[in-house]
Design a protein around this motif. Structure first.
Motif, PDB file in Angstrom:
ATOM      1  N   ARG A 276       0.797  -1.225   0.000  1.00  0.00           N
ATOM      2  CA  ARG A 276       0.000   0.000   0.000  1.00  0.00           C
ATOM      3  C   ARG A 276       0.832   1.278   0.000  1.00  0.00           C
ATOM      4  NH1 ARG A 276      -5.477  -0.516   1.279  1.00  0.00           N
ATOM      5  NH2 ARG A 276      -6.127  -2.688   1.523  1.00  0.00           N
ATOM      6  N   ASP A 277       2.111   1.193   0.368  1.00  0.00           N
ATOM      7  CA  ASP A 277       2.952   2.388   0.403  1.00  0.00           C
ATOM      8  C   ASP A 277       3.992   2.395  -0.715  1.00  0.00           C
ATOM      9  OD1 ASP A 277       1.695   3.389   2.683  1.00  0.00           O
ATOM     10  OD2 ASP A 277       2.959   2.179   3.999  1.00  0.00           O
ATOM     11  N   GLY A 278       3.940   1.413  -1.608  1.00  0.00           N
ATOM     12  CA  GLY A 278       4.962   1.296  -2.648  1.00  0.00           C
ATOM     13  C   GLY A 278       4.614   2.012  -3.938  1.00  0.00           C
ATOM     14  N   GLU A 279       5.401   1.724  -4.976  1.00  0.00           N
ATOM     15  CA  GLU A 279       5.223   2.319  -6.300  1.00  0.00           C
ATOM     16  C   GLU A 279       4.376   1.385  -7.154  1.00  0.00           C
ATOM     17  OE1 GLU A 279       5.508   5.194  -9.233  1.00  0.00           O
ATOM     18  OE2 GLU A 279       6.317   5.323  -7.201  1.00  0.00           O
ATOM     19  N   PRO A 280       3.107   1.711  -7.388  1.00  0.00           N
ATOM     20  CA  PRO A 280       2.219   0.779  -8.077  1.00  0.00           C
ATOM     21  C   PRO A 280       2.419   0.748  -9.579  1.00  0.00           C
ATOM     22  CG  PRO A 280       1.060   2.808  -7.609  1.00  0.00           C
ATOM     23  CD  PRO A 280       2.411   2.948  -6.974  1.00  0.00           C
ATOM     24  N   GLU A 281       2.058  -0.387 -10.179  1.00  0.00           N
ATOM     25  CA  GLU A 281       1.978  -0.488 -11.622  1.00  0.00           C
ATOM     26  C   GLU A 281       0.659   0.132 -12.081  1.00  0.00           C
ATOM     27  OE1 GLU A 281       4.437  -4.659 -12.350  1.00  0.00           O
ATOM     28  OE2 GLU A 281       2.239  -4.660 -12.411  1.00  0.00           O
ATOM     29  N   TYR A 291     -13.483  -8.870 -15.456  1.00  0.00           N
ATOM     30  CA  TYR A 291     -12.496  -8.053 -14.745  1.00  0.00           C
ATOM     31  C   TYR A 291     -11.067  -8.507 -15.034  1.00  0.00           C
ATOM     32  CZ  TYR A 291     -16.714  -6.595 -12.327  1.00  0.00           C
ATOM     33  OH  TYR A 291     -17.987  -6.139 -12.050  1.00  0.00           O
ATOM     34  N   GLU A 292     -10.817  -8.841 -16.288  1.00  0.00           N
ATOM     35  CA  GLU A 292      -9.462  -9.263 -16.678  1.00  0.00           C
ATOM     36  C   GLU A 292      -8.496  -8.097 -16.570  1.00  0.00           C
ATOM     37  OE1 GLU A 292      -7.061 -11.420 -20.330  1.00  0.00           O
ATOM     38  OE2 GLU A 292      -9.188 -10.962 -20.544  1.00  0.00           O
ATOM     39  N   ILE A 293      -7.304  -8.389 -16.070  1.00  0.00           N
ATOM     40  CA  ILE A 293      -6.271  -7.369 -15.861  1.00  0.00           C
ATOM     41  C   ILE A 293      -5.249  -7.429 -16.986  1.00  0.00           C
ATOM     42  CG2 ILE A 293      -4.337  -6.687 -14.378  1.00  0.00           C
ATOM     43  CD1 ILE A 293      -6.050  -7.621 -11.992  1.00  0.00           C
ATOM     44  N   THR A 294      -4.949  -6.268 -17.562  1.00  0.00           N
ATOM     45  CA  THR A 294      -3.914  -6.152 -18.585  1.00  0.00           C
ATOM     46  C   THR A 294      -2.884  -5.128 -18.120  1.00  0.00           C
ATOM     47  OG1 THR A 294      -5.448  -6.707 -20.377  1.00  0.00           O
ATOM     48  CG2 THR A 294      -3.431  -5.542 -20.988  1.00  0.00           C
ATOM     49  N   PHE A 295      -1.640  -5.526 -18.094  1.00  0.00           N
ATOM     50  CA  PHE A 295      -0.553  -4.637 -17.680  1.00  0.00           C
ATOM     51  C   PHE A 295      -0.375  -3.514 -18.702  1.00  0.00           C
ATOM     52  CE2 PHE A 295       3.984  -3.572 -18.233  1.00  0.00           C
ATOM     53  CZ  PHE A 295       4.253  -3.029 -16.990  1.00  0.00           C
ATOM     54  N   LEU A 296      -0.206  -2.286 -18.182  1.00  0.00           N
ATOM     55  CA  LEU A 296       0.030  -1.148 -19.062  1.00  0.00           C
ATOM     56  C   LEU A 296       1.430  -0.569 -18.884  1.00  0.00           C
ATOM     57  CD1 LEU A 296      -3.397   0.765 -18.742  1.00  0.00           C
ATOM     58  CD2 LEU A 296      -2.683  -0.849 -20.523  1.00  0.00           C
ATOM     59  N   ALA A 297       1.777  -0.198 -17.639  1.00  0.00           N
ATOM     60  CA  ALA A 297       3.057   0.491 -17.431  1.00  0.00           C
ATOM     61  C   ALA A 297       3.612   0.191 -16.052  1.00  0.00           C
ATOM     62  CB  ALA A 297       2.862   1.999 -17.598  1.00  0.00           C
ATOM     63  N   GLU A 298       4.927   0.314 -15.920  1.00  0.00           N
ATOM     64  CA  GLU A 298       5.613   0.049 -14.660  1.00  0.00           C
ATOM     65  C   GLU A 298       5.188   1.024 -13.567  1.00  0.00           C
ATOM     66  OE1 GLU A 298       7.621  -2.203 -13.553  1.00  0.00           O
ATOM     67  OE2 GLU A 298       7.918  -3.367 -15.373  1.00  0.00           O
ATOM     68  N   PHE A 300       3.087   5.236 -12.883  1.00  0.00           N
ATOM     69  CA  PHE A 300       2.189   6.252 -13.421  1.00  0.00           C
ATOM     70  C   PHE A 300       2.900   7.160 -14.412  1.00  0.00           C
ATOM     71  CE2 PHE A 300       0.200  10.472 -13.186  1.00  0.00           C
ATOM     72  CZ  PHE A 300      -1.092  10.148 -13.589  1.00  0.00           C
ATOM     73  N   GLU A 301       4.136   7.533 -14.119  1.00  0.00           N
ATOM     74  CA  GLU A 301       4.856   8.413 -15.041  1.00  0.00           C
ATOM     75  C   GLU A 301       5.022   7.748 -16.406  1.00  0.00           C
ATOM     76  OE1 GLU A 301       9.059  10.884 -15.561  1.00  0.00           O
ATOM     77  OE2 GLU A 301       8.480  10.094 -13.587  1.00  0.00           O
ATOM     78  N   ALA A 302       5.364   6.473 -16.408  1.00  0.00           N
ATOM     79  CA  ALA A 302       5.518   5.767 -17.679  1.00  0.00           C
ATOM     80  C   ALA A 302       4.188   5.703 -18.433  1.00  0.00           C
ATOM     81  CB  ALA A 302       6.058   4.356 -17.438  1.00  0.00           C
ATOM     82  N   PHE A 303       3.112   5.580 -17.696  1.00  0.00           N
ATOM     83  CA  PHE A 303       1.788   5.567 -18.331  1.00  0.00           C
ATOM     84  C   PHE A 303       1.498   6.907 -19.001  1.00  0.00           C
ATOM     85  CE2 PHE A 303      -2.792   6.601 -17.765  1.00  0.00           C
ATOM     86  CZ  PHE A 303      -3.312   5.700 -18.679  1.00  0.00           C
ATOM     87  N   ILE A 304       1.736   7.999 -18.287  1.00  0.00           N
ATOM     88  CA  ILE A 304       1.471   9.324 -18.839  1.00  0.00           C
ATOM     89  C   ILE A 304       2.355   9.584 -20.054  1.00  0.00           C
ATOM     90  CG2 ILE A 304       1.645  11.802 -18.382  1.00  0.00           C
ATOM     91  CD1 ILE A 304      -0.803  10.446 -17.142  1.00  0.00           C
ATOM     92  N   ARG A 305       3.633   9.224 -19.947  1.00  0.00           N
ATOM     93  CA  ARG A 305       4.550   9.433 -21.068  1.00  0.00           C
ATOM     94  C   ARG A 305       4.169   8.567 -22.277  1.00  0.00           C
ATOM     95  NH1 ARG A 305       9.339  12.194 -20.152  1.00  0.00           N
ATOM     96  NH2 ARG A 305       9.832  12.698 -17.962  1.00  0.00           N
ATOM     97  N   GLY A 306       3.479   7.466 -22.025  1.00  0.00           N
ATOM     98  CA  GLY A 306       3.154   6.543 -23.114  1.00  0.00           C
ATOM     99  C   GLY A 306       1.838   6.817 -23.806  1.00  0.00           C
ATOM    100  N   LEU A 307       1.060   7.796 -23.341  1.00  0.00           N
ATOM    101  CA  LEU A 307      -0.208   8.115 -23.992  1.00  0.00           C
ATOM    102  C   LEU A 307       0.025   8.648 -25.399  1.00  0.00           C
ATOM    103  CD1 LEU A 307      -2.100   9.857 -21.035  1.00  0.00           C
ATOM    104  CD2 LEU A 307      -2.666   7.635 -22.058  1.00  0.00           C
ATOM    105  N   VAL A 308      -0.797   8.195 -26.333  1.00  0.00           N
ATOM    106  CA  VAL A 308      -0.683   8.622 -27.734  1.00  0.00           C
ATOM    107  C   VAL A 308      -2.050   9.075 -28.234  1.00  0.00           C
ATOM    108  CG1 VAL A 308       1.253   7.083 -28.210  1.00  0.00           C
ATOM    109  CG2 VAL A 308      -1.089   6.281 -28.591  1.00  0.00           C
TER     110      VAL A 308
END
Length: 459
Positions: A276-281, A291-298, A300-308
């Motif tokens: 709960r206190d770590g760096e989430p994916e 409710y299938e889970i698909t990995f997006l980014a390591e 939040f910053e990587a997620f924002i940088r990866g938006l197209v």
């Protein structure tokens, strides 16, 4: 089993009366149930979504079923829906060997292989993430260094009204984190201090695996800000806790983005590996695929940088054409056909339903019911049809059967739905006095039923 019983069970199966199959077969003492009876009982439990019970029944005839491709298929079907994909793969593979060329088995084998590979990748990634958390390898870099947000946000009035709040104070951040039960990542806090919620100009994120949205990407509508006042904020009335508690999303983190499907999928921060206190994916959670889970980014910053930009994946016209063909020509579910058959109040009711749904697709570009006027009309139509044929219907019974009409209707279907929309529609019609309850049974008032009939005639 005698032929009369077999014919009865076959008829109920075709009519999707799975519970009646279960109830009848359970009247036979367990020690007297033959192989075929237990196999059919397992199938009925599968079709009811009671996969553990289906497996329990099928295991009782495991020895006799080893050379039966149908037994292996039914075992695989249960395992697949229990997310035990490697075991499901083996079951479907055995079924395929025993009966080669069965396209249905081949399809389920292919899907199981894909899911198993995806599951293995997820387990390896999360194991590595847990190990990194133990080693304390979190990055200390300043979030979004060398990234400009000058052209990041959509500054439309809708974006400001629906998502954007004032910059969060440290006190607000602390109270939101306490309410959610998770420490928000530094990169998310940095972005929210720059602008607290909104709609980015780039709203798509590429994926390795297909989802219900697309084969190679997902799309978001907006990013939830830190606060409680806006509906689309972390603790707003359509925020993270609402999606988890009311819509059934997994309690593994924080919902940070809503998606164009209006509840059928979301983007979340996933704290399973980091605590709960770590760096989430960042993950995509697909309600339409259980409710299938698909990995997006390591992170939040990587997620924002990866938006197209959505322009890179624009298939809207093709998707709309597919949806238009579906609503014009797709075969009705067996239940919807049954409900339409005795209708005399409206001529060609099947064409009236197709006409309304065509208008929905023309407006939205896809086939889905939400909280708009035409969707409410289709909720009304389905309820009127069902309670006309089954007048002794309770609220619970209707909510259970709703999905069998159009939501999961096969060719003429949407492939999923959000139960919350149906509950809200029922509550609203009851508050309006258009649905009444008598002796536990619900129905339209005669006046409102007449209004629905007239709307159908004019469709």
């Amino acid at each position: 089993m005698d032929q009369v019983l077999i014919e009865q069970l076959n008829r109920w199966h075709e009519e999707d009366e799975q519970q009646r199959i279960v109830d009848l077969l359970l009247t036979v003492p367990e020690e007297e149930r033959e192989y075929e009876a237990v196999s059919r009982l397992g199938r009925a439990y599968n079709n009811l979504g009671l996969y553990d019970e289906a497996l329990n029944q099928l295991k009782k005839i495991a020895e006799a079923g080893q050379q039966d491709p149908i037994w292996h298929f039914r075992v695989g079907f249960a395992l697949y829906h229990l997310k035990r994909y490697e075991e499901a793969t083996e079951a479907f593979r055995t079924s395929d060997k025993l009966e080669t060329g069965n396209q249905n088995t081949e399809s389920w084998l292919k899907w199981s292989l894909q899911k198993a590979e995806k599951q293995q990748r997820q387990e390896l990634r999360m194991a590595a993430k847990r190990a990194a958390a133990v080693e304390g390898s979190a990055s200390e870099e300043v979030p979004f260094s060398n990234m400009s947000f000058e052209d990041f946000w959509d500054d439309s009035e809708y974006a400001k009204k629906a998502y954007q709040s004032a910059p969060p104070t440290d006190e607000l951040i602390a109270s939101i984190e306490e309410e959610l039960g998770y420490k928000l990542p530094a990169s998310y806090l940095a972005l929210m201090k720059q602008q607290n919620g909104g709609i980015p100009k780039n709203t798509c994120f590429p994926t390795e695996d297909p989802t219900s949205w697309a084969e190679n990407h997902i799309a978001i509508t907006g990013i939830l800000g830190i606060g409680r006042e806006k509906s689309y904020s972390l603790c707003g009335d359509l925020g993270s806790q609402f999606m988890i508690e009311d819509w059934g999303y997994p309690d593994i983190g924080v919902v940070i983005c809503d998606c164009p499907s209006a509840g059928h999928d979301v983007v979340m921060l996933d704290y399973r590996a980091c605590g709960r206190d770590g760096e989430p994916e960042v993950i995509h959670v697909d309600q339409e695929s259980d409710y299938e889970i698909t990995f997006l980014a390591e992170n939040f910053e990587a997620f924002i940088r990866g938006l197209v930009s959505e322009e890179e994946y624009d298939t809207s016209e093709e998707d709309k054409e597919v949806a238009l063909y579906k609503v014009a020509h797709g075969k009705f579910s067996s239940l919807l056909e049954e409900l339409c058959t005795p209708v005399s109040e409206v001529e060609q009711i099947d064409q009236k339903i197709r006409s309304i749904c065509t208008r929905i697709v023309e407006e939205k570009g896809f086939f889905s019911f939400h909280a708009d006027e035409l969707s409410y009309l289709m909720y009304d139509v389905q309820f009127w049809l069902y309670t006309k044929s089954y007048p002794d219907t309770t609220r619970e019974q209707y909510l259970a059967v709703y999905e069998k009409m159009i939501a999961f209707g096969g060719e003429f279907g949407q492939g999923g739905y959000a139960p919350g929309w149906i509950s809200e529609w029922l509550d609203r019609r009851k508050e309006e006095g258009r649905i009444v309850q008598e002796n536990g049974h619900i129905r339209f008032t005669d006046q409102f039923a007449s209004e629905v009939i007239q709307q159908l005639r004019e469709a």
